[in-house]
Design a protein around this motif. Structure first.
Motif, PDB file in Angstrom:
ATOM      1  N   SER A 141       1.017  -1.161   0.108  1.00  0.00           N
ATOM      2  CA  SER A 141       0.035   0.030   0.016  1.00  0.00           C
ATOM      3  C   SER A 141       0.847   1.196   0.041  1.00  0.00           C
ATOM      4  O   SER A 141       2.122   1.211   0.040  1.00  0.00           O
ATOM      5  CB  SER A 141      -0.750   0.144   1.243  1.00  0.00           C
ATOM      6  OG  SER A 141      -0.080   0.209   2.442  1.00  0.00           O
TER       7      SER A 141
ATOM      8  N   CYS B  75       1.104   1.336  -6.664  1.00  0.00           N
ATOM      9  CA  CYS B  75       0.928   0.671  -5.354  1.00  0.00           C
ATOM     10  C   CYS B  75       0.173  -0.427  -5.643  1.00  0.00           C
ATOM     11  O   CYS B  75      -0.881  -0.315  -6.474  1.00  0.00           O
ATOM     12  CB  CYS B  75       0.494   1.518  -4.244  1.00  0.00           C
ATOM     13  SG  CYS B  75       1.930   2.736  -3.776  1.00  0.00           S
ATOM     14  N   SER B  76      -0.065  -1.232  -4.527  1.00  0.00           N
ATOM     15  CA  SER B  76      -1.182  -2.228  -4.291  1.00  0.00           C
ATOM     16  C   SER B  76      -1.491  -3.125  -5.639  1.00  0.00           C
ATOM     17  O   SER B  76      -2.385  -3.478  -6.062  1.00  0.00           O
ATOM     18  CB  SER B  76      -2.659  -1.601  -4.065  1.00  0.00           C
ATOM     19  OG  SER B  76      -2.235  -0.586  -2.834  1.00  0.00           O
TER      20      SER B  76
ATOM     21  N   GLU C 155      -7.936  -3.074   1.719  1.00  0.00           N
ATOM     22  CA  GLU C 155      -7.587  -1.797   1.459  1.00  0.00           C
ATOM     23  C   GLU C 155      -8.885  -1.035   0.664  1.00  0.00           C
ATOM     24  O   GLU C 155      -9.234  -1.322  -0.328  1.00  0.00           O
ATOM     25  CB  GLU C 155      -6.367  -1.572   0.465  1.00  0.00           C
ATOM     26  CG  GLU C 155      -6.027  -0.076   0.378  1.00  0.00           C
ATOM     27  CD  GLU C 155      -4.514   0.055  -0.455  1.00  0.00           C
ATOM     28  OE1 GLU C 155      -4.481   0.939  -0.932  1.00  0.00           O
ATOM     29  OE2 GLU C 155      -3.863  -0.980  -0.610  1.00  0.00           O
TER      30      GLU C 155
ATOM     31  N   ARG D 230      -6.945   0.919   5.744  1.00  0.00           N
ATOM     32  CA  ARG D 230      -7.050  -0.446   5.413  1.00  0.00           C
ATOM     33  C   ARG D 230      -7.593  -1.220   6.837  1.00  0.00           C
ATOM     34  O   ARG D 230      -7.398  -0.593   7.932  1.00  0.00           O
ATOM     35  CB  ARG D 230      -5.469  -1.011   5.612  1.00  0.00           C
ATOM     36  CG  ARG D 230      -4.784  -0.937   4.208  1.00  0.00           C
ATOM     37  CD  ARG D 230      -3.310  -0.975   4.383  1.00  0.00           C
ATOM     38  NE  ARG D 230      -2.525   0.142   5.219  1.00  0.00           N
ATOM     39  CZ  ARG D 230      -1.767  -0.253   6.048  1.00  0.00           C
ATOM     40  NH1 ARG D 230      -0.822  -1.339   5.845  1.00  0.00           N
ATOM     41  NH2 ARG D 230      -1.042   0.571   6.786  1.00  0.00           N
TER      42      ARG D 230
ATOM     43  N   CYS E   6      -9.886  -1.776  -2.842  1.00  0.00           N
ATOM     44  CA  CYS E   6      -8.641  -1.900  -4.054  1.00  0.00           C
ATOM     45  C   CYS E   6      -8.234  -3.318  -3.964  1.00  0.00           C
ATOM     46  O   CYS E   6      -7.618  -3.772  -4.930  1.00  0.00           O
ATOM     47  CB  CYS E   6      -7.711  -0.609  -3.633  1.00  0.00           C
ATOM     48  SG  CYS E   6      -8.223   0.922  -3.595  1.00  0.00           S
ATOM     49  N   ARG E   7      -7.977  -3.961  -2.826  1.00  0.00           N
ATOM     50  CA  ARG E   7      -7.305  -5.191  -2.718  1.00  0.00           C
ATOM     51  C   ARG E   7      -7.620  -6.004  -1.543  1.00  0.00           C
ATOM     52  O   ARG E   7      -8.190  -5.349  -0.408  1.00  0.00           O
ATOM     53  CB  ARG E   7      -5.741  -5.264  -2.773  1.00  0.00           C
ATOM     54  CG  ARG E   7      -5.192  -4.484  -1.594  1.00  0.00           C
ATOM     55  CD  ARG E   7      -3.703  -4.737  -1.708  1.00  0.00           C
ATOM     56  NE  ARG E   7      -3.118  -4.036  -0.787  1.00  0.00           N
ATOM     57  CZ  ARG E   7      -1.657  -4.535  -0.320  1.00  0.00           C
ATOM     58  NH1 ARG E   7      -1.083  -5.432  -0.753  1.00  0.00           N
ATOM     59  NH2 ARG E   7      -1.167  -3.971   0.619  1.00  0.00           N
TER      60      ARG E   7
ATOM     61  N   ASP F 114      -2.545 -12.034  -2.783  1.00  0.00           N
ATOM     62  CA  ASP F 114      -2.990 -10.517  -2.801  1.00  0.00           C
ATOM     63  C   ASP F 114      -3.748 -10.758  -3.948  1.00  0.00           C
ATOM     64  O   ASP F 114      -3.494 -11.110  -5.083  1.00  0.00           O
ATOM     65  CB  ASP F 114      -1.594  -9.768  -3.279  1.00  0.00           C
ATOM     66  CG  ASP F 114      -1.851  -8.498  -2.947  1.00  0.00           C
ATOM     67  OD1 ASP F 114      -2.825  -7.752  -3.284  1.00  0.00           O
ATOM     68  OD2 ASP F 114      -1.087  -7.874  -2.241  1.00  0.00           O
TER      69      ASP F 114
ATOM     70  N   ALA G 177      -6.587  -8.293  -6.485  1.00  0.00           N
ATOM     71  CA  ALA G 177      -6.917  -7.017  -6.993  1.00  0.00           C
ATOM     72  C   ALA G 177      -8.222  -7.199  -7.827  1.00  0.00           C
ATOM     73  O   ALA G 177      -8.599  -8.353  -8.224  1.00  0.00           O
ATOM     74  CB  ALA G 177      -5.788  -6.606  -7.667  1.00  0.00           C
TER      75      ALA G 177
END
Length: 302
Positions: free
Chosen positions: A83, A103-104, A149, A155, A183-184, A220, A222
């Protein structure tokens, strides 16, 4: 120095260490000399396992190498799964203030709005609704730790995530994670390893999102179709840099997308030596490990 004057990829000449040092110094002097024509490159660096080690210490020589690349006229930036909260400090220690930061894993693009103070804004943010994915993962990983996030950068997490920077994050019950676009999603399961996560993803399918399995026990997730490469293509366009003048470096599975993006457009994709086999196979070039200063070795020769 144009890219055409560089030695062919993979070529090696063994020389004495003193001569090697002089050669590197001569190359650096040439590329920083305004009278020597240089093609401007977009140089994209991953963070973890590329510019920093597991203990958050810097890869040898990386600060000087980044400064050299800047003096040579190149645009050096970061593209990370972290992040923004976990990225901004890395920019400071690298003495960098690029126009954009990814990022992310591509879901967030930060843009510099004040060069003197290195202030950044969340310029572009991609989101998705995580409820279905969270429910699916919780059914298979009931004891894992979860984090999301939000579009504004906040977060939310269920339990502490080992080795993760949770400054300014907020602990909430699991049911609160899926109530709004994010966002993720990050899933950390210390009792599993990366291969367990690869197998899990293959079994359950995650067709409506993009995902990357980390080098340790984390996953992770997305928005669908979003990764580092999609964000970097936007940045490249905004900066007006030719696709063939891109150089990307990384070590993880979340770097595979940007490796392919750079390679397919005539740029350079370089993997760190300690990366997993399947990651290194995606890059035409491999440099030394993060511990041995792989980034500095490449940037010092530009």
């Amino acid at each position: 120095m144009s890219m055409q004057r560089l030695p062919a990829t993979g070529s090696v000449e063994v020389v004495q260490s003193t001569r090697a040092a002089r050669l590197v110094e001569d190359l650096a002097d040439d590329t920083e000399n305004p009278d020597v024509p240089t093609e401007r490159l977009l140089i994209v660096l991953d963070i973890d396992g590329t510019v920093i080690l597991e203990d958050e210490s810097l890869s040898p020589g990386v600060v000087d190498a980044v400064a050299h690349a800047h003096r040579a006229g190149h645009e050096v930036m970061l593209a990370t799964g972290r992040s923004w909260e976990g990225t901004r400090g890395i920019l400071r220690v690298l003495a960098m203030a690029p126009e954009y930061v990814v990022c992310s894993n591509g879901a967030v693009i930060m843009r510099r709005v004040d060069a003197d103070e290195a202030h950044y804004e969340r310029f572009r943010v991609e989101t998705f609704h995580p409820a279905e994915v969270l429910s699916m993962l919780r059914a298979h990983l009931p004891d894992a730790n979860y984090m999301v996030e939000l579009p504004d950068g906040e977060r939310l997490y269920t339990d502490p995530l080992p080795d993760w920077n949770l400054r300014a994050a907020r602990r909430v019950p699991f049911d609160e994670l899926g109530g709004q676009p994010v966002c993720r999603v990050v899933v950390v399961s210390p009792q599993d390893d990366d291969r367990d996560f690869v197998d899990l993803v293959a079994r359950i399918g995650l067709n409506q999102v993009s995902y990357a399995v980390g080098w340790s026990a984390w996953l992770d997730i997305a928005p669908h179709g979003v990764d580092k490469s999609t964000a970097l293509e936007r940045v490249r366009t905004w900066l007006g840099i030719d696709p063939a003048h891109v150089l990307v470096m990384g070590d993880g599975r979340n770097d595979v997308g940007m490796f392919r993006w750079a390679r397919e457009h005539g740029g350079r994709a370089i993997a760190m030596a300690q990366g997993p086999d399947e990651v290194r196979r995606e890059a035409p070039e491999t440099t030394a490990s993060v511990h041995a200063g792989g980034v500095a070795a490449v940037l010092g020769m530009l």
